[in-house]
Design a protein around this motif. Structure first.
Motif, mmCIF file in Angstrom:
data_model
loop_
_atom_site.group_PDB
_atom_site.id
_atom_site.type_symbol
_atom_site.label_atom_id
_atom_site.label_comp_id
_atom_site.label_asym_id
_atom_site.label_seq_id
_atom_site.Cartn_x
_atom_site.Cartn_y
_atom_site.Cartn_z
ATOM 1 N N UNK A 125 -43.680 -33.207 -8.232
ATOM 2 C CA UNK A 125 -44.330 -33.704 -7.832
ATOM 3 C C UNK A 125 -42.435 -34.398 -6.555
ATOM 4 N N UNK A 126 -43.377 -34.798 -5.374
ATOM 5 C CA UNK A 126 -41.993 -35.421 -4.462
ATOM 6 C C UNK A 126 -42.346 -36.764 -4.112
ATOM 7 N N UNK A 127 -41.138 -37.651 -4.622
ATOM 8 C CA UNK A 127 -40.697 -38.556 -4.791
ATOM 9 C C UNK A 127 -39.630 -39.107 -3.694
ATOM 10 N N UNK A 128 -40.206 -39.798 -2.763
ATOM 11 C CA UNK A 128 -39.037 -40.672 -1.760
ATOM 12 C C UNK A 128 -37.957 -41.410 -2.730
ATOM 13 N N UNK A 129 -38.768 -42.442 -3.693
ATOM 14 C CA UNK A 129 -37.361 -42.993 -3.827
ATOM 15 C C UNK A 129 -35.840 -42.634 -4.955
ATOM 16 N N UNK A 130 -36.630 -41.231 -5.027
ATOM 17 C CA UNK A 130 -35.225 -40.435 -5.983
ATOM 18 C C UNK A 130 -34.723 -39.968 -5.262
ATOM 19 N N UNK A 131 -35.332 -39.400 -4.036
ATOM 20 C CA UNK A 131 -34.771 -38.455 -3.542
ATOM 21 C C UNK A 131 -33.530 -39.346 -2.180
ATOM 22 N N UNK A 132 -34.450 -40.050 -2.271
ATOM 23 C CA UNK A 132 -33.482 -40.776 -1.737
ATOM 24 C C UNK A 132 -32.431 -41.607 -1.755
ATOM 25 N N UNK A 133 -32.264 -41.966 -3.548
ATOM 26 C CA UNK A 133 -31.178 -42.140 -3.862
ATOM 27 C C UNK A 133 -30.840 -41.426 -4.513
ATOM 28 N N UNK A 134 -30.396 -40.213 -4.732
ATOM 29 C CA UNK A 134 -29.073 -39.430 -4.676
ATOM 30 C C UNK A 134 -28.840 -38.562 -3.326
ATOM 31 N N UNK A 135 -29.647 -38.684 -2.091
ATOM 32 C CA UNK A 135 -29.428 -38.292 -0.996
ATOM 33 C C UNK A 135 -28.207 -40.094 -0.243
ATOM 34 N N UNK A 136 -28.779 -41.167 -0.941
ATOM 35 C CA UNK A 136 -28.005 -41.671 -1.662
ATOM 36 C C UNK A 136 -25.688 -42.001 -1.474
ATOM 37 N N UNK A 137 -25.856 -41.563 -2.923
ATOM 38 C CA UNK A 137 -25.525 -41.125 -3.598
ATOM 39 C C UNK A 137 -24.103 -39.783 -2.692
ATOM 40 N N UNK A 138 -24.725 -38.885 -2.703
ATOM 41 C CA UNK A 138 -24.192 -38.337 -1.317
ATOM 42 C C UNK A 138 -23.203 -38.810 -0.389
ATOM 43 N N UNK A 139 -23.774 -39.625 0.557
ATOM 44 C CA UNK A 139 -23.586 -40.350 1.778
ATOM 45 C C UNK A 139 -21.973 -41.630 0.960
ATOM 46 N N UNK A 140 -22.371 -42.464 -0.402
ATOM 47 C CA UNK A 140 -21.528 -42.900 -1.391
ATOM 48 C C UNK A 140 -20.588 -42.301 -1.255
ATOM 49 N N UNK A 141 -19.843 -41.048 -2.324
ATOM 50 C CA UNK A 141 -18.990 -39.698 -2.191
ATOM 51 C C UNK A 141 -18.019 -39.562 -1.179
ATOM 52 N N UNK A 142 -18.978 -39.275 -0.356
ATOM 53 C CA UNK A 142 -18.488 -38.135 0.775
ATOM 54 C C UNK A 142 -17.431 -39.240 1.599
ATOM 55 N N UNK A 143 -17.956 -40.804 1.449
ATOM 56 C CA UNK A 143 -17.334 -42.433 2.458
ATOM 57 C C UNK A 143 -16.127 -42.349 1.885
ATOM 58 N N UNK A 144 -15.931 -42.642 -0.001
ATOM 59 C CA UNK A 144 -15.197 -42.268 -0.713
ATOM 60 C C UNK A 144 -13.649 -41.385 -0.620
ATOM 61 N N UNK A 145 -14.082 -40.874 0.007
ATOM 62 C CA UNK A 145 -13.503 -38.883 0.423
ATOM 63 C C UNK A 145 -13.079 -39.582 1.680
ATOM 64 N N UNK A 146 -14.159 -39.998 2.572
ATOM 65 C CA UNK A 146 -12.879 -40.047 3.876
ATOM 66 C C UNK A 146 -12.790 -41.175 4.567
ATOM 67 N N UNK A 147 -12.285 -42.437 3.501
ATOM 68 C CA UNK A 147 -11.624 -43.445 3.490
ATOM 69 C C UNK A 147 -10.117 -42.871 2.524
ATOM 70 N N UNK A 148 -10.050 -42.035 1.979
ATOM 71 C CA UNK A 148 -9.040 -42.048 1.093
ATOM 72 C C UNK A 148 -8.387 -40.819 2.026
ATOM 73 N N UNK A 149 -8.604 -40.139 2.747
ATOM 74 C CA UNK A 149 -8.271 -39.167 3.497
ATOM 75 C C UNK A 149 -7.777 -39.133 5.203
ATOM 76 N N UNK A 150 -7.929 -40.263 5.887
ATOM 77 C CA UNK A 150 -7.872 -40.667 6.879
ATOM 78 C C UNK A 150 -6.753 -40.878 6.736
ATOM 79 N N UNK A 151 -6.038 -40.999 5.729
ATOM 80 C CA UNK A 151 -4.012 -41.130 6.434
ATOM 81 C C UNK A 151 -3.158 -39.930 5.696
#
Length: 220
Positions: A125-151
């Motif tokens: 079954x589609x559970x929006x809260x679970x899906x959103x949690x892992x979309x936010x984890x994608x954001x978090x991981x992407x953000x870590x790499x983006x900050x490290x790679x800025x310089x």
């Protein structure tokens, strides 16, 4: 040198991660593609008791078998990257830092991106809260790499290494699994610039050009 045997699946991101390293090191290998039921059969469970791919058998090292993509990558690097083309001399600062990023990929990227796929497609079954949690984890991981790679251009030592390459394949799923919520190009420009450079490497591009069978999206 005899070909290394890679146990794989047509839709699996992690076997492709290993294939990129094999290609980068110009190692001979052959793929044995398994369907999911075959991974749980006794013959394969002797190779990987966890019943998943990737796994390898290396006939050049007494038939050694290994499973877990990160462990396989470390083995290939330490055994066969004699010139340190995509790795670093043992016990240097860069050697440890590359391991750090590989472990982050294995623990922080792959499982969370995979769970986003699960809750988007496979969960009964589609559970929006679970899906959103892992979309936010994608954001978090992407953000870590983006900050490290800025310089800097690459994660470790000013050159492309296995640490960079290990992240590539899972980012290919982001537009498909979270494209309505995440635009890597506009939201994470440093990450995107880095990804483009790594994706353009001939060995990486060769594997990316192999069609990946994505799961069918959940009916709306």
């Amino acid at each position: 040198m005899q070909p290394i045997v890679l146990y794989s699946h047509h839709a699996g991101p992690n076997p492709k991660k290993v294939r990129m390293i094999l290609e980068e090191l110009s190692l001979p290998y052959e793929c044995h593609f398994l369907e999911f039921p075959e991974m749980k059969m006794a013959e394969f469970l002797k190779i990987n008791p966890n019943g998943r791919v990737p796994a390898i058998t290396d006939p050049n090292n007494g038939g050694l078998t290994l499973w877990e993509s990160g462990a396989i990558i470390e083995y290939l690097i330490e055994t066969y990257d004699i010139s340190r083309s995509i790795s670093f001399p043992s016990f240097t600062t860069e050697w440890f830092q590359a391991k750090q990023w590989l472990h982050f990929q294995m623990s922080g990227q792959g499982p969370y991106f995979g769970q986003a796929v699960w809750f988007k497609v496979h969960h009964p079954e589609y559970i929006q809260s679970c899906y959103s949690r892992y979309v936010n984890e994608i954001r978090r991981v992407a953000g870590v790499l983006d900050r490290v790679l800025q310089d800097k251009d690459y994660l470790v030592g000013g050159k492309c290494s296995y640490a960079d390459i290990s992240f590539v394949i899972w980012f290919q799923f982001v537009p498909w699994v979270a494209g309505e919520y995440i635009n890597l190009k506009t939201d994470y420009p440093h990450l995107t610039y880095w990804l483009n450079r790594v994706e353009d490497r001939p060995a990486v591009k060769k594997i990316l050009d192999i069609d990946t069978k994505l799961p069918e999206k959940r009916a709306s």
